[in-house]
Design a protein around this motif. Structure first.
Motif, mmCIF file in Angstrom:
data_model
loop_
_atom_site.group_PDB
_atom_site.id
_atom_site.type_symbol
_atom_site.label_atom_id
_atom_site.label_comp_id
_atom_site.label_asym_id
_atom_site.label_seq_id
_atom_site.Cartn_x
_atom_site.Cartn_y
_atom_site.Cartn_z
ATOM 1 N N ILE A 69 0.896 -1.145 0.000
ATOM 2 C CA ILE A 69 0.000 0.000 0.000
ATOM 3 C C ILE A 69 0.937 1.198 0.000
ATOM 4 N N ALA A 70 0.978 1.915 -1.111
ATOM 5 C CA ALA A 70 1.994 2.963 -1.261
ATOM 6 C C ALA A 70 1.372 4.277 -1.713
ATOM 7 N N ASP A 71 1.857 5.354 -1.111
ATOM 8 C CA ASP A 71 1.464 6.692 -1.525
ATOM 9 C C ASP A 71 2.103 6.977 -2.879
ATOM 10 N N VAL A 72 1.392 7.690 -3.720
ATOM 11 C CA VAL A 72 1.945 8.060 -5.015
ATOM 12 C C VAL A 72 2.985 9.156 -4.846
ATOM 13 N N CYS A 83 6.454 0.837 -8.252
ATOM 14 C CA CYS A 83 5.801 -0.223 -9.039
ATOM 15 C C CYS A 83 6.633 -0.569 -10.267
ATOM 16 N N HIS A 84 7.073 0.456 -10.997
ATOM 17 C CA HIS A 84 7.895 0.235 -12.192
ATOM 18 C C HIS A 84 9.214 -0.444 -11.834
ATOM 19 N N HIS A 85 9.855 0.028 -10.788
ATOM 20 C CA HIS A 85 11.134 -0.534 -10.359
ATOM 21 C C HIS A 85 11.012 -2.024 -10.032
ATOM 22 N N LEU A 86 9.986 -2.379 -9.292
ATOM 23 C CA LEU A 86 9.793 -3.782 -8.923
ATOM 24 C C LEU A 86 9.471 -4.635 -10.143
ATOM 25 N N PRO A 94 1.716 -7.101 -5.934
ATOM 26 C CA PRO A 94 0.406 -6.453 -6.042
ATOM 27 C C PRO A 94 0.362 -5.207 -5.158
ATOM 28 N N THR A 95 -0.012 -4.092 -5.775
ATOM 29 C CA THR A 95 0.094 -2.792 -5.108
ATOM 30 C C THR A 95 -1.204 -2.007 -5.175
ATOM 31 N N ILE A 96 -1.518 -1.375 -4.052
ATOM 32 C CA ILE A 96 -2.609 -0.414 -3.961
ATOM 33 C C ILE A 96 -1.942 0.953 -3.852
ATOM 34 N N LEU A 97 -2.196 1.814 -4.826
ATOM 35 C CA LEU A 97 -1.637 3.157 -4.781
ATOM 36 C C LEU A 97 -2.677 4.112 -4.225
ATOM 37 N N ILE A 98 -2.231 4.990 -3.327
ATOM 38 C CA ILE A 98 -3.116 5.965 -2.700
ATOM 39 C C ILE A 98 -2.560 7.366 -2.929
ATOM 40 N N THR A 99 -3.454 8.330 -3.049
ATOM 41 C CA THR A 99 -3.014 9.706 -3.264
ATOM 42 C C THR A 99 -4.065 10.696 -2.797
ATOM 43 N N ALA A 100 -3.600 11.850 -2.396
ATOM 44 C CA ALA A 100 -4.492 12.963 -2.060
ATOM 45 C C ALA A 100 -4.647 13.888 -3.263
ATOM 46 N N PRO A 102 -5.450 13.157 -6.875
ATOM 47 C CA PRO A 102 -5.776 12.309 -8.023
ATOM 48 C C PRO A 102 -6.042 13.113 -9.300
ATOM 49 N N THR A 103 -5.651 12.531 -10.401
ATOM 50 C CA THR A 103 -6.031 13.026 -11.723
ATOM 51 C C THR A 103 -6.391 11.804 -12.553
ATOM 52 N N ALA A 104 -7.123 12.025 -13.613
ATOM 53 C CA ALA A 104 -7.484 10.910 -14.498
ATOM 54 C C ALA A 104 -6.229 10.310 -15.120
ATOM 55 N N ASP A 105 -5.269 11.159 -15.491
ATOM 56 C CA ASP A 105 -4.025 10.655 -16.092
ATOM 57 C C ASP A 105 -3.237 9.809 -15.105
ATOM 58 N N LEU A 106 -3.152 10.277 -13.862
ATOM 59 C CA LEU A 106 -2.415 9.533 -12.843
ATOM 60 C C LEU A 106 -3.074 8.180 -12.584
ATOM 61 N N ARG A 107 -4.388 8.166 -12.518
ATOM 62 C CA ARG A 107 -5.121 6.911 -12.334
ATOM 63 C C ARG A 107 -4.799 5.940 -13.475
ATOM 64 N N SER A 108 -4.823 6.429 -14.691
ATOM 65 C CA SER A 108 -4.515 5.592 -15.852
ATOM 66 C C SER A 108 -3.093 5.050 -15.780
ATOM 67 N N LEU A 109 -2.152 5.910 -15.414
ATOM 68 C CA LEU A 109 -0.757 5.477 -15.286
ATOM 69 C C LEU A 109 -0.598 4.417 -14.197
ATOM 70 N N ALA A 110 -1.284 4.620 -13.081
ATOM 71 C CA ALA A 110 -1.190 3.671 -11.969
ATOM 72 C C ALA A 110 -1.731 2.305 -12.364
ATOM 73 N N LEU A 111 -2.883 2.288 -12.994
ATOM 74 C CA LEU A 111 -3.472 1.013 -13.388
ATOM 75 C C LEU A 111 -2.656 0.353 -14.498
ATOM 76 N N ALA A 112 -2.105 1.152 -15.410
ATOM 77 C CA ALA A 112 -1.247 0.606 -16.467
ATOM 78 C C ALA A 112 0.037 0.018 -15.890
ATOM 79 N N ALA A 113 0.501 0.571 -14.771
ATOM 80 C CA ALA A 113 1.713 0.069 -14.117
ATOM 81 C C ALA A 113 1.440 -1.203 -13.322
ATOM 82 N N GLY A 114 0.169 -1.598 -13.240
ATOM 83 C CA GLY A 114 -0.168 -2.836 -12.557
ATOM 84 C C GLY A 114 -0.784 -2.686 -11.184
ATOM 85 N N ALA A 115 -1.072 -1.454 -10.768
ATOM 86 C CA ALA A 115 -1.715 -1.278 -9.457
ATOM 87 C C ALA A 115 -3.066 -1.990 -9.471
#
Length: 141
Positions: A69-72, A83-86, A94-100, A102-115
């Motif tokens: 469970i990692a902060d962005v 996520c990319h490094h691992l 398996p990772t849950i990314l959390i952030t205060a 959020p943007t649509a682009d960041l969400r897309s990047l996070a899910l594309a990275a495997g979150a």
């Protein structure tokens, strides 16, 4: 006081061995780290906290974590960078990314990275718990 296990009935149905696999919580905000750790432990999960991605990677727990469970947004390596490094090192966790922030682009990047989940702070405990269950179901270590 509410019994933490009643927050999400599926946790009680998980085998004890599933709940004892390590959940690593990585956030530069101490209050957030401790709150998530306390919740995970109250539910019977094994949990350790780290103030940065670099601290996690240097720890002996990096090789045995079943879920992150990692902060962005953190100084140094971000949760997304972690996520990319691992993944690039052949050890995707398996990772849950959390952030205060959020943007649509960041969400897309996070899910594309495997979150497995992308949660906006503040998030519901039930959403985090559900994410952990999904993450532990994906880890086959």
């Amino acid at each position: 006081m509410t019994n933490p296990s009643s927050l999400y009935s599926g946790v009680a149905d998980m085998p004890v061995r599933e709940r004892q696999r390590l959940i690593a919580i990585i956030d530069d905000d101490e209050d957030v780290r401790q709150a998530i750790r306390d919740l995970m432990r109250a539910l019977g999960f094994a949990a350790e906290v780290f103030s940065s991605a670099e601290d996690f990677l240097r720890s002996s727990h990096a090789g045995r974590a079943a879920c992150l469970i990692a902060d962005v947004n953190m100084p140094g390596m971000s949760g997304l960078d972690l996520c990319h490094h691992l993944s690039e090192g052949g050890r995707a966790i398996p990772t849950i990314l959390i952030t205060a922030y959020p943007t649509a682009d960041l969400r897309s990047l996070a899910l594309a990275a495997g979150a497995v989940r992308f949660l906006t702070k503040p998030f519901l405990e039930a959403d985090l718990i559900e994410g952990v269950q999904v993450a532990l179901g994906q880890d086959r270590s």
